[in-house]
Design a protein around this motif. Structure first.
Motif, PDB file in Angstrom:
ATOM      1  N   UNK A 181      -4.929   5.628   1.110  1.00 23.35           N
ATOM      2  CA  UNK A 181      -3.849   5.112   1.965  1.00 23.35           C
ATOM      3  C   UNK A 181      -4.124   5.447   3.430  1.00 23.35           C
ATOM      4  N   UNK A 182      -4.606   6.656   3.694  1.00 22.66           N
ATOM      5  CA  UNK A 182      -4.937   7.017   5.074  1.00 22.66           C
ATOM      6  C   UNK A 182      -6.064   6.155   5.627  1.00 22.66           C
ATOM      7  N   UNK A 183      -6.968   5.710   4.736  1.00 29.46           N
ATOM      8  CA  UNK A 183      -8.072   4.873   5.205  1.00 29.46           C
ATOM      9  C   UNK A 183      -7.583   3.513   5.705  1.00 29.46           C
ATOM     10  N   UNK A 184      -6.481   3.023   5.157  1.00 30.57           N
ATOM     11  CA  UNK A 184      -5.900   1.770   5.641  1.00 30.57           C
ATOM     12  C   UNK A 184      -5.472   1.936   7.097  1.00 30.57           C
ATOM     13  N   UNK A 185      -4.853   3.071   7.385  1.00 31.28           N
ATOM     14  CA  UNK A 185      -4.428   3.341   8.762  1.00 31.28           C
ATOM     15  C   UNK A 185      -5.629   3.465   9.693  1.00 31.28           C
ATOM     16  N   UNK A 186      -6.690   4.105   9.210  1.00 26.38           N
ATOM     17  CA  UNK A 186      -7.903   4.248  10.015  1.00 26.38           C
ATOM     18  C   UNK A 186      -8.492   2.878  10.333  1.00 26.38           C
ATOM     19  N   UNK A 187      -8.560   2.016   9.339  1.00 27.81           N
ATOM     20  CA  UNK A 187      -9.141   0.687   9.531  1.00 27.81           C
ATOM     21  C   UNK A 187      -8.280  -0.186  10.442  1.00 27.81           C
ATOM     22  N   UNK A 229       0.826  -1.206   0.000  1.00 26.15           N
ATOM     23  CA  UNK A 229       0.000   0.000   0.000  1.00 26.15           C
ATOM     24  C   UNK A 229       0.862   1.259   0.000  1.00 26.15           C
ATOM     25  N   UNK A 230       1.922   1.251   0.795  1.00 28.47           N
ATOM     26  CA  UNK A 230       2.810   2.412   0.838  1.00 28.47           C
ATOM     27  C   UNK A 230       3.469   2.630  -0.522  1.00 28.47           C
ATOM     28  N   UNK A 231       3.908   1.527  -1.145  1.00 34.40           N
ATOM     29  CA  UNK A 231       4.553   1.638  -2.455  1.00 34.40           C
ATOM     30  C   UNK A 231       3.624   2.204  -3.507  1.00 34.40           C
ATOM     31  N   UNK A 232       2.361   1.788  -3.469  1.00 31.62           N
ATOM     32  CA  UNK A 232       1.382   2.321  -4.416  1.00 31.62           C
ATOM     33  C   UNK A 232       1.105   3.789  -4.114  1.00 31.62           C
ATOM     34  N   UNK A 233       0.854   4.100  -2.838  1.00 29.36           N
ATOM     35  CA  UNK A 233       0.515   5.468  -2.435  1.00 29.36           C
ATOM     36  C   UNK A 233       1.626   6.463  -2.690  1.00 29.36           C
ATOM     37  N   UNK A 284      -5.109   3.096  13.718  1.00 31.50           N
ATOM     38  CA  UNK A 284      -4.110   4.118  13.977  1.00 31.50           C
ATOM     39  C   UNK A 284      -4.823   5.444  14.213  1.00 31.50           C
ATOM     40  N   UNK A 285      -4.272   6.320  15.035  1.00 34.51           N
ATOM     41  CA  UNK A 285      -4.883   7.638  15.242  1.00 34.51           C
ATOM     42  C   UNK A 285      -4.941   8.440  13.944  1.00 34.51           C
ATOM     43  N   UNK A 286      -5.974   9.252  13.801  1.00 33.63           N
ATOM     44  CA  UNK A 286      -6.083  10.137  12.642  1.00 33.63           C
ATOM     45  C   UNK A 286      -4.837  11.016  12.568  1.00 33.63           C
ATOM     46  N   UNK A 326      -5.922  -0.984  -8.995  1.00 35.43           N
ATOM     47  CA  UNK A 326      -7.286  -0.536  -9.268  1.00 35.43           C
ATOM     48  C   UNK A 326      -7.379   0.961  -9.010  1.00 35.43           C
ATOM     49  N   UNK A 327      -8.378   1.584  -9.606  1.00 33.01           N
ATOM     50  CA  UNK A 327      -8.572   3.025  -9.445  1.00 33.01           C
ATOM     51  C   UNK A 327      -9.364   3.322  -8.171  1.00 33.01           C
ATOM     52  N   UNK A 328      -8.897   4.318  -7.431  1.00 31.08           N
ATOM     53  CA  UNK A 328      -9.619   4.817  -6.262  1.00 31.08           C
ATOM     54  C   UNK A 328      -9.713   6.338  -6.384  1.00 31.08           C
ATOM     55  N   UNK A 329     -10.740   6.958  -5.808  1.00 27.07           N
ATOM     56  CA  UNK A 329     -10.820   8.423  -5.859  1.00 27.07           C
ATOM     57  C   UNK A 329      -9.780   9.056  -4.937  1.00 27.07           C
ATOM     58  N   UNK A 330      -9.445  10.298  -5.188  1.00 29.25           N
ATOM     59  CA  UNK A 330      -8.482  10.994  -4.324  1.00 29.25           C
ATOM     60  C   UNK A 330      -9.025  11.129  -2.902  1.00 29.25           C
ATOM     61  N   UNK A 331     -10.341  11.198  -2.796  1.00 34.14           N
ATOM     62  CA  UNK A 331     -10.972  11.323  -1.479  1.00 34.14           C
ATOM     63  C   UNK A 331     -11.909  10.148  -1.247  1.00 34.14           C
ATOM     64  N   UNK A 332     -11.669   9.444  -0.142  1.00 33.34           N
ATOM     65  CA  UNK A 332     -12.596   8.396   0.300  1.00 33.34           C
ATOM     66  C   UNK A 332     -13.140   8.824   1.662  1.00 33.34           C
ATOM     67  N   UNK A 333     -14.178   8.143   2.113  1.00 28.04           N
ATOM     68  CA  UNK A 333     -14.808   8.491   3.381  1.00 28.04           C
ATOM     69  C   UNK A 333     -14.941   7.245   4.249  1.00 28.04           C
TER      70      UNK A 333
END
Length: 536
Positions: free
Chosen positions: A347-353, A162-166, A356-358, A252-259
């Motif tokens: 990538x930040x959503x992986x940490x949330x799941x 994930x880090x390599x892709x991000x 990890x703290x925001x 795969x394609x992901x949007x710049x912003x996820x929720x």
């Protein structure tokens, strides 16, 4: 309602074997160490020295290397059988040498990439002597954003992927698990699911090539291995067929912003109605939305009372405004508010799941240290019919009685229902509403505590019998549990393998056996739940 455990005698025998193996004399191990070490050195290439990758019990660093990738403390005790040797391969030629030498010396080889096998069979064995081929040094992640692909070595972790892709793109991702310390080798070869599976399917649905070393020590890619073997190592457990070196994946394609959001509801706060509605809508929601449901026992509002907490944990591939609109139309019972929704990058959503703290920086994904390391037991099930409200409340009462085991429901639908069950060895596609994970964690050491908590997990699993799949009662390979059966890899190997094989693979089991018999007729690549060969 009850389900007997036909394998309890087998599991008892497994326990006795573990103790027996643990008592093997040191001269026997020393012989295995010396012979295997010398053989590995003799069969290594001068350009890629192997000596520094060999760890035997007489080395001070042996215990640290062994324990570094033990992810279940049940298998990190003084009584746990120890390998005669650990080879932390630094080059593909080291893997080839390992295959040659273990066949020559009749030593069983266990293959470990991340150590997350729930039953420890990537680093523990009922056979002795055995050694561990540890893949953690083979961890290259080579991302080609232009081609929207990546080559990922088996020893890499999902966090590194994930880090390599991000690091190269804000609009690409990959559908796999949410635990960043999972090893690619075991995760991908068992199927690999995550919170984008309703949009893009499993990890194996997005693998387009692979490199594997077969029983003859040959390095093969998709073209040279053939489509049968390529099919088998995408969900059938790679360690039954060879040593997978790397997988080529389609990004795969992901949007710049996820929720994302995490919304809890207790039994007192209308959990019954909300969970019942989740059952009806979660597999049918827009494929951009994945809502996991976790249920555990917590303290109630009154002193000394326990209750059920249902937590709805979501990833939405889009912004909060669109999510709120979708939820208002499809799942208003949850009462999702704008304040519940957090926008971030994929990538930040992986940490949330991963809790990890925001605001945790993305390079936290590179850590190979698990956030939680404990004793654990896991089991799995599949649900094909909605559980009625009174059924939910019966389950919750039983959970409160048992107190420790948790349930997690992962919704299917979307892409999961579109891919044929025979496309890969993973057969759990259309017709499944969600997958269940049973999870029990504990901190106490010792066999008595382990027996107690494992028994609690089995009791809940047995209680769920009326609500889950039947004939067979299906199970997920990545959630491996030896309650389904143990293969001793002797004369009864096929019969023993079929017991768990049809539950993991259903009709695909027969094709897996045929491929196994063709590529590894001597059953060299084997473990306690490997694919067997056809009987002679």
């Amino acid at each position: 309602m009850g389900t007997s455990f036909p394998n309890s005698k087998t599991l008892y025998l497994f326990s006795l074997l573990v103790l027996f193996i643990g008592s093997f004399s040191s001269p026997s191990k020393a012989f295995a160490n010396e012979s295997l070490t010398q053989c590995l050195i003799n069969h290594s290439q001068p350009s890629h020295p192997i000596t520094s990758a060999i760890y035997t019990p007489n080395k001070s660093s042996y215990s640290n290397v062994l324990q570094s990738y033990i992810r279940n403390l049940r298998f990190n005790t003084s009584d746990t059988p120890k390998p005669a040797l650990i080879l932390t391969a630094l080059h593909e030629s080291h893997v080839q040498a390992a295959i040659v030498c273990t066949q020559k010396l009749s030593v069983q080889m266990k293959i470990r990439s991340g150590g997350h096998d729930y039953e420890g069979i990537s680093y523990v064995s009922i056979s002795s002597p055995f050694f561990i081929l540890d893949m953690f040094n083979l961890r290259l992640v080579d991302v080609d954003i232009e081609a929207e692909t990546a080559w990922v070595q088996a020893g890499a972790t999902l966090g590194e992927v994930y880090y390599g892709i991000g690091a190269k793109s804000k609009v690409h991702g990959f559908p796999a698990g949410v635990c960043p310390t999972l090893g690619v080798g075991g995760h991908f070869s068992g199927g690999g699911y995550g919170n984008m599976m309703r949009k893009y399917g499993l990890s194996v649905d997005n693998i387009v090539d692979a490199r594997i070393i077969n029983v003859n020590g040959e390095i093969l890619d998709r073209e040279s291995m053939g489509e049968d073997l390529f099919w088998a190592i995408r969900g059938g457990g790679g360690a039954s067929f060879g040593v997978v070196l790397a997988y080529k994946i389609n990004l795969v394609r992901v949007p710049e912003t996820v929720t994302v959001f995490s919304v809890p509801r207790t039994w007192e706060r209308n959990a019954t109605e909300v969970v019942y509605k989740w059952e009806q809508v979660a597999p049918k929601l827009h494929e951009d939305l994945f809502i996991r449901l976790t249920m555990d026992v917590v303290n109630g509002t009154k002193a000394g009372e326990k209750t059920i907490r249902a937590t709805f944990f979501a990833l939405f591939l889009g912004d909060a405004q669109r999510l709120l609109s979708l939820m208002s139309n499809s799942f208003p019972e949850l009462g999702l508010r704008s304040s519940d929704c957090i926008e971030m990058s994929w990538v930040e959503s992986i940490l949330f799941w991963t809790n990890f703290p925001i605001g945790t920086p993305a390079n936290a994904l590179l850590s190979r240290t698990p956030q939680v390391l404990t004793h654990l037991k896991r089991k799995s099930d599949y649900v094909k019919q909605i559980i009625p409200k009174d059924g939910l409340e019966l389950i919750w009462r039983r959970m409160i009685e048992l107190e420790r085991p948790m349930l997690t429901f992962n919704p299917y639908g979307g892409k999961m229902g579109e891919i044929p069950a025979t496309n890969t060895p993973f057969p759990h596609r259309a017709g499944n509403l969600w997958k269940i994970q049973y999870a029990t964690n504990w901190d106490e050491d010792g066999d008595e505590a382990a027996r107690h908590y494992i028994k609690l997990t089995r009791k809940l699993h047995r209680y769920m019998t009326p609500f889950v799949s039947k004939n067979p009662r299906e199970a997920f390979l990545n959630y491996r549990h030896l309650d389904l059966g143990i293969n001793h890899n002797g004369d009864e190997s096929y019969e023993e393998g079929r017991v768990y094989g049809v539950k993991y693979f259903k009709g695909n089991f027969n094709r897996l056996v045929e491929i196994k018999t063709k590529v590894d007729p001597g059953n060299f690549f084997r473990n306690e739940q490997s694919i067997p060969v056809l009987p002679q």
